[in-house]
Design an enzyme around this catalytic site. Sequence first.
Site, short mmCIF file in Angstrom:
data_model
loop_
_atom_site.label_atom_id
_atom_site.label_comp_id
_atom_site.label_asym_id
_atom_site.label_seq_id
_atom_site.Cartn_x
_atom_site.Cartn_y
_atom_site.Cartn_z
CG ASP A 106 35.60 -11.96 12.85
OD1 ASP A 106 36.56 -12.64 12.44
OD2 ASP A 106 35.47 -10.75 12.61
CB SER A 139 31.76 -3.14 7.49
OG SER A 139 31.98 -4.42 6.95
CG ASP A 157 28.00 -2.90 14.80
OD1 ASP A 157 27.55 -1.80 14.43
OD2 ASP A 157 27.99 -3.91 14.09
NE ARG A 190 38.14 -10.48 14.09
CZ ARG A 190 38.35 -9.21 13.84
NH1 ARG A 190 39.40 -8.59 14.38
NH2 ARG A 190 37.53 -8.52 13.07
#
Length: 407
Positions: free
Chosen positions: A126, A180, A17, A97
């Site tokens: 996110d 994922s 990605d 994050r």
Amino acid sequence: MEKQPKRIVLAYSGGLDTSVILRWLIETFNAEVIAYIADIGQGEELELARKKALATGAVDAVVKDLKREFVRDFVFKAMRANAIYEGCYLLGTSIARPIIAKGQVEVYREKKADAVAHGATGKGNDQVRFELTCMAFEPSIQIIAPWRDPRWTLNSREKMIAYAEKHGIPVPVSKSKPYSSDRNLLHISFEGGILEDPWMEPPEDMFVLTTDPTKAPDSPEYVEIDFVQGYPKAVNGKEMEPEDLLAYLNELGGKHGIGRVDMVENRFVGMKSRGVYETPGGTLLYSAHRAVESITMDREVMLLRDQLSPKIAQLIYNGFWFSPEMEALNKFVDESQKNVTGTARLKLYKGSCIVVGRKAEKTLYDPQISTFEEDAGAYNQADATGFIRLNALRLRVRNKAGFFEEK
């Protein structure tokens, strides 16, 4: 209207990605792209990611080692607050994050960039966590989120792979796993793909950090964890740096199959999402920390902290780590932890983590008062009579007034 950026700092992982996004940013904005790689213990070869970023077209690739800061200033602080989202989730992705985004802003400033970019989708949490943090540090920062950009058409894995092959971006030869994952020093998470069916049990070969509890060692293992003012400092008497301590507990807890969570959670954007998590070291720390608190923390202080814990967890989950309300709550947590110094002993066995001992030099547990044996006058049992009658007063008055109904 936002100006056309000439230099963009991309939060980069080296996966499909962000590699595709890196090239897409170059083509779409005709801009220089700096790949920023945050090392928070994801266990990947970061030098390979750095080289891949440069080969994909980045003008620079910066790796920041944030492991110690991540564990000391984020993971341990959340644990001291007993922050657990919706009763299960130890916030492994959520807590990562803010530090990643903070580091990204630092690179943005160092490299005199015009914008930052990330690969989070428009459906998840996110995007909020990254952008709230960036704007907390740089109120006017330009943020590029390709998945929300109308020019972004690569909205499937097949399209991404085709784009990558067209531009010579390496794509894994093996078929991708049907879900994922995201990893750091606190945990590894799994979502999407086959896990989108909340009735389906996760395949055993999916798990990375933890042994199948049924195949874990047949003998229990004991571990002692020392805390100073709520911060973990040593394991079995050996002092360790924060990142080493958590890594060691991950290995130890994982060996005994501890720390698996399978839950359906409420995302900030409003949808429900199924996530599977492995947090072996974090599970040990939360249990041990609570055990030390039980003999060192005042009852009413603990009650207040426990009432605030779900709010703190929600703030972390929703991306408000760098908010004024979080600052205020952290100050209360710091005050509540001043006396939380002691040791907890845990028994690890086939997926279970059981507290079997706790001790502290300054303990509020007084065996002379608590004993069921003769207490040499340390506690006057007759005092309980008035105590009970005073607490019953409002109940007696309520009955007398005719408000009480027997059922």
